[in-house]
Scaffold this motif. Structure first.
Motif, PDB file in Angstrom:
ATOM      1  N   ARG A  95       0.830  -1.205   0.000  1.00  0.00           N
ATOM      2  CA  ARG A  95       0.000   0.000   0.000  1.00  0.00           C
ATOM      3  C   ARG A  95       0.868   1.260   0.000  1.00  0.00           C
ATOM      4  O   ARG A  95       0.610   2.215  -0.739  1.00  0.00           O
ATOM      5  N   GLU A  96       1.925   1.251   0.800  1.00  0.00           N
ATOM      6  CA  GLU A  96       2.823   2.409   0.869  1.00  0.00           C
ATOM      7  C   GLU A  96       3.560   2.621  -0.462  1.00  0.00           C
ATOM      8  O   GLU A  96       3.746   3.751  -0.902  1.00  0.00           O
ATOM      9  N   ALA A  97       3.961   1.531  -1.101  1.00  0.00           N
ATOM     10  CA  ALA A  97       4.639   1.638  -2.401  1.00  0.00           C
ATOM     11  C   ALA A  97       3.687   2.219  -3.445  1.00  0.00           C
ATOM     12  O   ALA A  97       4.083   3.051  -4.269  1.00  0.00           O
ATOM     13  N   LYS A  98       2.433   1.803  -3.389  1.00  0.00           N
ATOM     14  CA  LYS A  98       1.436   2.328  -4.328  1.00  0.00           C
ATOM     15  C   LYS A  98       1.236   3.825  -4.100  1.00  0.00           C
ATOM     16  O   LYS A  98       1.137   4.597  -5.055  1.00  0.00           O
ATOM     17  N   LYS A  99       1.201   4.244  -2.849  1.00  0.00           N
ATOM     18  CA  LYS A  99       1.066   5.671  -2.540  1.00  0.00           C
ATOM     19  C   LYS A  99       2.212   6.464  -3.145  1.00  0.00           C
ATOM     20  O   LYS A  99       2.009   7.541  -3.715  1.00  0.00           O
ATOM     21  N   ARG A 100       3.433   5.942  -3.028  1.00  0.00           N
ATOM     22  CA  ARG A 100       4.608   6.628  -3.575  1.00  0.00           C
ATOM     23  C   ARG A 100       4.512   6.739  -5.098  1.00  0.00           C
ATOM     24  O   ARG A 100       4.816   7.762  -5.683  1.00  0.00           O
ATOM     25  N   ARG A 101       4.086   5.645  -5.738  1.00  0.00           N
ATOM     26  CA  ARG A 101       3.956   5.625  -7.197  1.00  0.00           C
ATOM     27  C   ARG A 101       2.925   6.655  -7.659  1.00  0.00           C
ATOM     28  O   ARG A 101       3.170   7.422  -8.587  1.00  0.00           O
ATOM     29  N   GLU A 102       1.778   6.669  -6.993  1.00  0.00           N
ATOM     30  CA  GLU A 102       0.719   7.610  -7.370  1.00  0.00           C
ATOM     31  C   GLU A 102       1.134   9.052  -7.106  1.00  0.00           C
ATOM     32  O   GLU A 102       0.834   9.939  -7.903  1.00  0.00           O
ATOM     33  N   ALA A 103       1.819   9.287  -5.987  1.00  0.00           N
ATOM     34  CA  ALA A 103       2.285  10.636  -5.667  1.00  0.00           C
ATOM     35  C   ALA A 103       3.308  11.103  -6.697  1.00  0.00           C
ATOM     36  O   ALA A 103       3.269  12.250  -7.137  1.00  0.00           O
ATOM     37  N   ALA A 104       4.203  10.213  -7.108  1.00  0.00           N
ATOM     38  CA  ALA A 104       5.216  10.567  -8.105  1.00  0.00           C
ATOM     39  C   ALA A 104       4.543  10.962  -9.423  1.00  0.00           C
ATOM     40  O   ALA A 104       4.935  11.943 -10.048  1.00  0.00           O
TER      41      ALA A 104
END
Length: 151
Positions: free
Chosen positions: A58-67
């Motif tokens: 979930r945290e990795a997905k947040k980073r990807r979407e934020a990027a």
């Protein structure tokens, strides 16, 4: 119990000692998310590796979407920072399934369940999701299930 959580904590200590700011910031953030998850709900409990993996995903997905959002907004420096944190998290996630592997897995589940048509998507997803377990993003799995059921 949670070897992955212990690994994250020891890696945080190592990152702090080596003054690796990106890794330190990322691991602190993830460990905070894990602690929050442990404290939430009816009863406080320690998360097992499977639950920690879910938080990491979930945290990795947040980073990807934020990027992606920062990139669209023209803030390339912030997008690069989010991607760097995503790279740190990738070290703790299992290797992602390739397209061919995902296709085969979905196909096998459809054959096992005898699912037909788009209405069976939930039934197939229920069987595929535990088998994928952090090795493919949910939207990617859903797209493949939908593609095969409508073909």
């Amino acid at each position: 119990m949670a070897e992955l959580k212990d690994r994250l904590q020891s890696d945080l200590t190592a990152a702090m000692k080596s003054r690796d700011d990106v890794r330190t910031r990322t691991l602190r953030s993830v460990l905070t998310a894990i602690s929050t998850e442990e404290a939430s709900g009816q009863s406080a409990r320690e998360l097992g590796d499977e639950d920690v993996l879910r938080v990491l995903t979930r945290e990795a997905k947040k980073r990807r979407e934020a990027a992606e959002a920062f990139e669209e907004g023209g803030r390339t420096d912030q997008a690069a920072a989010e991607r760097a944190e995503g790279d740190v998290l990738a070290d703790y996630l299992p290797e992602q399934l390739g397209d061919e592997e995902l296709r085969g897995l979905v196909s096998a589940v459809i054959t096992e369940t005898g699912a037909e048509g788009p209405k069976a998507m939930g039934q197939v997803m229920k069987q595929v999701t535990p088998r994928v377990a952090g090795r493919a993003e949910g939207s990617r799995v859903a797209a493949e299930v939908k593609r095969q059921l409508t073909a």
